[in-house]
Design a protein around this motif. Structure first.
Motif, PDB file in Angstrom:
ATOM      1  N   TYR A 111     -11.673  30.168  -4.246  1.00  0.00           N
ATOM      2  CA  TYR A 111     -10.889  29.554  -3.172  1.00  0.00           C
ATOM      3  C   TYR A 111      -9.408  29.923  -3.189  1.00  0.00           C
ATOM      4  O   TYR A 111      -8.682  29.569  -2.258  1.00  0.00           O
ATOM      5  CB  TYR A 111     -11.022  28.030  -3.240  1.00  0.00           C
ATOM      6  N   GLY A 112      -8.943  30.605  -4.235  1.00  0.00           N
ATOM      7  CA  GLY A 112      -7.546  31.006  -4.286  1.00  0.00           C
ATOM      8  C   GLY A 112      -6.605  29.819  -4.311  1.00  0.00           C
ATOM      9  O   GLY A 112      -6.886  28.801  -4.948  1.00  0.00           O
ATOM     10  N   ALA A 113      -5.483  29.944  -3.603  1.00  0.00           N
ATOM     11  CA  ALA A 113      -4.472  28.883  -3.613  1.00  0.00           C
ATOM     12  C   ALA A 113      -5.023  27.561  -3.071  1.00  0.00           C
ATOM     13  O   ALA A 113      -4.604  26.479  -3.503  1.00  0.00           O
ATOM     14  CB  ALA A 113      -3.262  29.326  -2.791  1.00  0.00           C
ATOM     15  N   ARG A 114      -5.989  27.646  -2.150  1.00  0.00           N
ATOM     16  CA  ARG A 114      -6.576  26.422  -1.591  1.00  0.00           C
ATOM     17  C   ARG A 114      -7.260  25.578  -2.652  1.00  0.00           C
ATOM     18  O   ARG A 114      -7.452  24.368  -2.476  1.00  0.00           O
ATOM     19  CB  ARG A 114      -7.596  26.767  -0.507  1.00  0.00           C
ATOM     20  N   SER A 115      -7.655  26.215  -3.760  1.00  0.00           N
ATOM     21  CA  SER A 115      -8.362  25.490  -4.812  1.00  0.00           C
ATOM     22  C   SER A 115      -7.514  24.365  -5.387  1.00  0.00           C
ATOM     23  O   SER A 115      -8.048  23.363  -5.878  1.00  0.00           O
ATOM     24  CB  SER A 115      -8.769  26.442  -5.936  1.00  0.00           C
ATOM     25  N   ILE A 116      -6.184  24.500  -5.329  1.00  0.00           N
ATOM     26  CA  ILE A 116      -5.301  23.460  -5.847  1.00  0.00           C
ATOM     27  C   ILE A 116      -5.491  22.165  -5.065  1.00  0.00           C
ATOM     28  O   ILE A 116      -5.422  21.072  -5.623  1.00  0.00           O
ATOM     29  CB  ILE A 116      -3.820  23.906  -5.780  1.00  0.00           C
ATOM     30  N   VAL A 117      -5.754  22.295  -3.768  1.00  0.00           N
ATOM     31  CA  VAL A 117      -6.019  21.123  -2.928  1.00  0.00           C
ATOM     32  C   VAL A 117      -7.470  20.678  -3.057  1.00  0.00           C
ATOM     33  O   VAL A 117      -7.761  19.503  -3.291  1.00  0.00           O
ATOM     34  CB  VAL A 117      -5.696  21.417  -1.444  1.00  0.00           C
ATOM     35  N   LEU A 118      -8.398  21.622  -2.915  1.00  0.00           N
ATOM     36  CA  LEU A 118      -9.820  21.288  -2.941  1.00  0.00           C
ATOM     37  C   LEU A 118     -10.250  20.689  -4.272  1.00  0.00           C
ATOM     38  O   LEU A 118     -11.086  19.784  -4.315  1.00  0.00           O
ATOM     39  CB  LEU A 118     -10.650  22.550  -2.653  1.00  0.00           C
ATOM     40  N   ALA A 119      -9.675  21.193  -5.379  1.00  0.00           N
ATOM     41  CA  ALA A 119     -10.073  20.724  -6.705  1.00  0.00           C
ATOM     42  C   ALA A 119      -9.750  19.253  -6.917  1.00  0.00           C
ATOM     43  O   ALA A 119     -10.353  18.594  -7.775  1.00  0.00           O
ATOM     44  CB  ALA A 119      -9.394  21.566  -7.783  1.00  0.00           C
ATOM     45  N   SER A 161      -3.147   9.412  -1.854  1.00  0.00           N
ATOM     46  CA  SER A 161      -2.989   8.458  -0.756  1.00  0.00           C
ATOM     47  C   SER A 161      -4.302   8.225  -0.023  1.00  0.00           C
ATOM     48  O   SER A 161      -4.614   7.096   0.368  1.00  0.00           O
ATOM     49  CB  SER A 161      -1.936   8.978   0.233  1.00  0.00           C
ATOM     50  N   GLY A 162      -5.076   9.305   0.154  1.00  0.00           N
ATOM     51  CA  GLY A 162      -6.312   9.196   0.927  1.00  0.00           C
ATOM     52  C   GLY A 162      -7.341   8.279   0.291  1.00  0.00           C
ATOM     53  O   GLY A 162      -7.873   7.370   0.949  1.00  0.00           O
ATOM     54  N   VAL A 163      -7.629   8.481  -0.981  1.00  0.00           N
ATOM     55  CA  VAL A 163      -8.645   7.666  -1.652  1.00  0.00           C
ATOM     56  C   VAL A 163      -8.182   6.221  -1.787  1.00  0.00           C
ATOM     57  O   VAL A 163      -8.958   5.281  -1.596  1.00  0.00           O
ATOM     58  CB  VAL A 163      -8.982   8.259  -3.036  1.00  0.00           C
ATOM     59  N   THR A 164      -6.904   6.029  -2.096  1.00  0.00           N
ATOM     60  CA  THR A 164      -6.367   4.674  -2.231  1.00  0.00           C
ATOM     61  C   THR A 164      -6.399   3.933  -0.895  1.00  0.00           C
ATOM     62  O   THR A 164      -6.773   2.758  -0.831  1.00  0.00           O
ATOM     63  CB  THR A 164      -4.915   4.720  -2.752  1.00  0.00           C
ATOM     64  N   THR A 165      -6.015   4.629   0.160  1.00  0.00           N
ATOM     65  CA  THR A 165      -6.018   4.015   1.492  1.00  0.00           C
ATOM     66  C   THR A 165      -7.431   3.676   1.948  1.00  0.00           C
ATOM     67  O   THR A 165      -7.663   2.622   2.561  1.00  0.00           O
ATOM     68  CB  THR A 165      -5.354   4.956   2.518  1.00  0.00           C
ATOM     69  N   LEU A 189       0.819  -1.214   0.000  1.00  0.00           N
ATOM     70  CA  LEU A 189       0.000   0.000   0.000  1.00  0.00           C
ATOM     71  C   LEU A 189       0.851   1.261   0.000  1.00  0.00           C
ATOM     72  O   LEU A 189       0.560   2.215  -0.736  1.00  0.00           O
ATOM     73  CB  LEU A 189      -0.928  -0.002   1.229  1.00  0.00           C
ATOM     74  N   TRP A 190       1.924   1.282   0.806  1.00  0.00           N
ATOM     75  CA  TRP A 190       2.739   2.505   0.905  1.00  0.00           C
ATOM     76  C   TRP A 190       3.359   2.871  -0.434  1.00  0.00           C
ATOM     77  O   TRP A 190       3.440   4.053  -0.791  1.00  0.00           O
ATOM     78  CB  TRP A 190       3.827   2.336   1.961  1.00  0.00           C
ATOM     79  N   LEU A 191       3.772   1.862  -1.202  1.00  0.00           N
ATOM     80  CA  LEU A 191       4.374   2.131  -2.503  1.00  0.00           C
ATOM     81  C   LEU A 191       3.327   2.630  -3.490  1.00  0.00           C
ATOM     82  O   LEU A 191       3.592   3.560  -4.269  1.00  0.00           O
ATOM     83  CB  LEU A 191       5.041   0.866  -3.038  1.00  0.00           C
ATOM     84  N   MET A 192       2.160   2.018  -3.445  1.00  0.00           N
ATOM     85  CA  MET A 192       1.067   2.462  -4.319  1.00  0.00           C
ATOM     86  C   MET A 192       0.721   3.918  -4.045  1.00  0.00           C
ATOM     87  O   MET A 192       0.596   4.728  -4.978  1.00  0.00           O
ATOM     88  CB  MET A 192      -0.171   1.577  -4.092  1.00  0.00           C
ATOM     89  N   CYS A 193       0.590   4.273  -2.772  1.00  0.00           N
ATOM     90  CA  CYS A 193       0.250   5.650  -2.397  1.00  0.00           C
ATOM     91  C   CYS A 193       1.340   6.623  -2.822  1.00  0.00           C
ATOM     92  O   CYS A 193       1.054   7.722  -3.318  1.00  0.00           O
ATOM     93  CB  CYS A 193       0.019   5.742  -0.889  1.00  0.00           C
ATOM     94  N   LEU A 194       2.584   6.243  -2.634  1.00  0.00           N
ATOM     95  CA  LEU A 194       3.705   7.101  -2.999  1.00  0.00           C
ATOM     96  C   LEU A 194       3.718   7.379  -4.499  1.00  0.00           C
ATOM     97  O   LEU A 194       3.817   8.534  -4.937  1.00  0.00           O
ATOM     98  CB  LEU A 194       5.021   6.451  -2.577  1.00  0.00           C
ATOM     99  N   LEU A 195       3.591   6.327  -5.298  1.00  0.00           N
ATOM    100  CA  LEU A 195       3.648   6.477  -6.753  1.00  0.00           C
ATOM    101  C   LEU A 195       2.456   7.251  -7.295  1.00  0.00           C
ATOM    102  O   LEU A 195       2.599   8.089  -8.195  1.00  0.00           O
ATOM    103  CB  LEU A 195       3.742   5.093  -7.412  1.00  0.00           C
ATOM    104  N   GLY A 243      -2.080  18.553  -2.123  1.00  0.00           N
ATOM    105  CA  GLY A 243      -3.296  17.988  -2.706  1.00  0.00           C
ATOM    106  C   GLY A 243      -3.068  16.622  -3.308  1.00  0.00           C
ATOM    107  O   GLY A 243      -3.912  15.724  -3.166  1.00  0.00           O
ATOM    108  N   GLY A 244      -1.915  16.448  -3.972  1.00  0.00           N
ATOM    109  CA  GLY A 244      -1.620  15.151  -4.572  1.00  0.00           C
ATOM    110  C   GLY A 244      -1.521  14.048  -3.537  1.00  0.00           C
ATOM    111  O   GLY A 244      -2.017  12.938  -3.748  1.00  0.00           O
ATOM    112  N   VAL A 245      -0.907  14.353  -2.411  1.00  0.00           N
ATOM    113  CA  VAL A 245      -0.762  13.352  -1.345  1.00  0.00           C
ATOM    114  C   VAL A 245      -2.105  13.057  -0.677  1.00  0.00           C
ATOM    115  O   VAL A 245      -2.462  11.893  -0.455  1.00  0.00           O
ATOM    116  CB  VAL A 245       0.260  13.833  -0.298  1.00  0.00           C
ATOM    117  N   LEU A 246      -2.859  14.104  -0.355  1.00  0.00           N
ATOM    118  CA  LEU A 246      -4.145  13.904   0.313  1.00  0.00           C
ATOM    119  C   LEU A 246      -5.114  13.107  -0.547  1.00  0.00           C
ATOM    120  O   LEU A 246      -5.783  12.191  -0.073  1.00  0.00           O
ATOM    121  CB  LEU A 246      -4.762  15.266   0.672  1.00  0.00           C
ATOM    122  N   TRP A 247      -5.183  13.469  -1.813  1.00  0.00           N
ATOM    123  CA  TRP A 247      -6.107  12.776  -2.728  1.00  0.00           C
ATOM    124  C   TRP A 247      -5.583  11.397  -3.101  1.00  0.00           C
ATOM    125  O   TRP A 247      -6.289  10.394  -2.931  1.00  0.00           O
ATOM    126  CB  TRP A 247      -6.309  13.620  -3.979  1.00  0.00           C
TER     127      TRP A 247
END
Length: 206
Positions: free
Chosen positions: A111-119, A156-160, A58-64, A150-154
């Protein structure tokens, strides 16, 4: 649904490379907005837990996946920075609708800069937001920080989430039905966005 949009078919056919390519394309390439991002990652997590098709930890999948997501946004940002003005003047085509870019622009403005994460968690919008950020000349360091976050949260989060649900006995026993439900649920936001876009066009024409 066409097989090329079916997450399980994509994973069984193309494996990890296919997952990373789709995540990359859906994260920042104009042609990637229709690809199954959320359902693909959730299904990948399920299949990693089940040991079907995917045998990476799982950790490798999330990282990649996180790297692929951040790299896709990076390309989108650079594309927007280079071709942004011309892109906003471009007429509609079969693969590109101005309303998608406009919706992402409004999302970015709100949302400004936060939109990069929220989007990351909004289908269609996540494809166009980094392009809008580049066209708007967002400070690169600011974009990079929010992009990686955002890349890590989305990624890793959805995969986990899929991985741990995949270890529930009920899910294991009904994995085919679960995968169908994931596809259906993942399509709903896209349908809503398209419907909102059509209503917006209809209202403007009145």
């Amino acid at each position: 649904m066409p097989s090329f949009l079916d997450p399980e078919w994509l994973i069984s056919t193309f494996g990890l490379i296919g997952i990373l390519a789709i995540v990359f394309a859906e994260s920042g390439l104009l042609i990637g907005f229709f690809l199954p991002g959320d359902s693909l990652l959730f299904t990948a997590g399920l299949l990693v837990a089940d040991g079907t098709y995917l045998h990476q930890p799982l950790w490798l999948m999330c990282l990649l996946v996180s790297i692929a997501a951040a790299a896709g946004d990076q390309v989108g940002y650079l594309f927007g920075r280079r071709f942004g003005p011309a892109l906003f003047r471009r007429p509609d085509s079969r693969l590109f609708k101005q309303e998608n870019l406009t919706r992402a622009r409004e999302f970015f403005a709100k949302y400004g800069a936060r939109s990069i994460v929220l989007a990351r968690f909004v289908p269609i919008v996540r494809t166009f937001t980094p392009i809008v950020a580049g066209a708007s000349h967002m400070h690169y360091r600011t974009f990079l920080i929010f992009n990686v976050t955002g890349g890590v949260l989305w990624g890793s989060g959805v995969t986990t989430l899929g991985y741990f649900l995949g270890q529930v006995s009920f899910v294991k026993s009904h994995i085919e039905l679960i995968l169908i439900a994931i596809v259906v649920v993942s399509v709903i936001p896209i349908g809503v966005e398209l419907l909102r876009g059509r209503r917006g066009v209809a209202n403007k024409s009145v």
